[in-house]
Structure formats: structure tokens, C-alpha cells
Design a protein around this motif. Structure first.
Motif, PDB file in Angstrom:
ATOM      1  N   TRP A  42       4.131  22.031 -39.833  1.00 20.11           N
ATOM      2  CA  TRP A  42       4.006  23.479 -39.956  1.00 20.11           C
ATOM      3  C   TRP A  42       4.094  23.887 -41.426  1.00 20.11           C
ATOM      4  CZ3 TRP A  42       3.435  26.205 -35.367  1.00 20.11           C
ATOM      5  CH2 TRP A  42       3.745  25.510 -34.203  1.00 20.11           C
ATOM      6  N   LEU A  44       4.760  27.166 -43.987  1.00 21.07           N
ATOM      7  CA  LEU A  44       5.300  28.521 -44.044  1.00 21.07           C
ATOM      8  C   LEU A  44       4.210  29.482 -44.512  1.00 21.07           C
ATOM      9  CD1 LEU A  44       7.881  30.274 -43.779  1.00 21.07           C
ATOM     10  CD2 LEU A  44       8.235  29.860 -46.223  1.00 21.07           C
ATOM     11  N   GLU A 151      10.484  34.464 -40.130  1.00 25.69           N
ATOM     12  CA  GLU A 151       9.495  33.537 -40.687  1.00 25.69           C
ATOM     13  C   GLU A 151       8.286  33.418 -39.768  1.00 25.69           C
ATOM     14  OE1 GLU A 151      12.473  30.424 -42.980  1.00 25.69           O
ATOM     15  OE2 GLU A 151      11.828  29.922 -40.953  1.00 25.69           O
ATOM     16  N   TRP A 153       5.268  30.496 -39.299  1.00 25.42           N
ATOM     17  CA  TRP A 153       4.797  29.148 -39.649  1.00 25.42           C
ATOM     18  C   TRP A 153       3.428  28.929 -39.013  1.00 25.42           C
ATOM     19  CZ3 TRP A 153       7.758  25.879 -42.706  1.00 25.42           C
ATOM     20  CH2 TRP A 153       9.087  26.259 -42.913  1.00 25.42           C
TER      21      TRP A 153
END
Length: 157
Positions: A42, A44, A151, A153
């Protein structure tokens, strides 16, 4: 019609076996991803965190880049910060890293960092509410009723 020679037949059987194994491997991975959608790499895309002064810090404004790799039982991530040098060139500097085991439920993804660069004692955990939207993993961490981190991802594989 002529029968294939023994070497040709051997090659054809080998090719068939390879394709069968690849097909089984792909199906096994697809099946495992249905059971555990976190497995993979993943990148970010965006995020922010609440610092110790109660101010939001945006990852893009901080020039942070991160990659997280998740197996069936462990995670590992490295975060770098892009710094502009005096000569105008950009340079990557280490920001943070962590690795350890994780667990998940239908709504929580919980990391237990064993090794990390940010002072978390082994055994402590970070619990994130999550949603998977297509190829994106959206997480948010709430502690004692306060939103601390958000977040997004993007799946790399």
C-alpha cells in the motif's frame, strides 16, 4: 495425423502443469484476499494527524511518502520526508518506520508495533476504524473519543 514426439509431449505437459499451478496460485491469492483484504502493498495517498499541541499536521504539507506491506499476520511500513536542500535539489530523509503483528475485525484494523522508530513500547496497539473502497484503504484512529489520525492508502498490488 502424427503423434507428438516424446520430448514435445514432455514440454506440453510441463507447460500445462505450470499454467495449472499459476491458476491455482491466483485463485488461492484471490480467496485469501477475500478473507483478508489487507494483504498486499500500500502507498500512502493522503493523511493527517493531531500533534501533541492539538494541531492537525497534513502529510502532503509535510512532504511525507510511505509504503506499507501487509502479510497475513504482520505489517511493516517506512515513511520518508522530502526535504528541499539549499541548492534547490530535493532529498529523502527518514521520518518513521514500524513493524509488528496485526489483527482485524469487520470494522477495526489493530497494529501491535514490535519494532518502531517512534517510541511505542512493545505490546501497545493502535486501533483504526477502516473502510476499503475499491483499491483504497481508508483508516481513522480515535483515542478516548478524540480523532487522532486519518489516512488513505492506495493498493499497489
Amino acid at each position: 495425423m502424427l503423434a507428438p514426439s516424446r520430448p514435445l509431449l514432455s514440454v506440453l505437459v510441463s507447460i500445462s502443469l505450470v499454467f495449472s499451478l499459476l491458476s491455482l496460485s491466483s485463485r488461492a491469492l484471490a480467496s485469501e484476499l477475500m478473507v483478508n483484504p489487507f494483504i498486499g502493498s500500500w502507498q500512502l495517498e493522503s493523511g493527517k494527524y493531531l500533534d501533541d499541541k492539538g494541531e492537525w499536521q497534513d502529510y502532503k504539507k509535510l512532504n511525507l511518502q510511505a509504503i506499507k506491506v501487509i502479510s497475513s499476520s504482520h505489517f511493516s511500513f517506512t515513511t520518508m520526508k522530502e526535504i528541499e536542500q539549499a541548492d534547490g535539489e530535493n532529498k529523502q530523509e527518514f521520518w518513521a518506520a514500524g513493524t509488528g503483528r496485526y489483527e482485524f475485525t469487520d470494522s477495526l484494523y489493530i497494529e501491535y508495533p514490535q519494532l518502531n522508530s517512534f517510541g511505542v513500547t512493545p505490546g501497545e496497539s493502535f486501533a483504526f476504524e477502516y473502510q476499503i473502497k475499491g483499491q483504497e484503504l481508508h483508516t481513522k484512529r480515535i483515542e478516548e473519543g478524540v480523532l487522532k489520525e486519518v489516512e488513505v492508502w492506495q493498493r499497489l498490488d
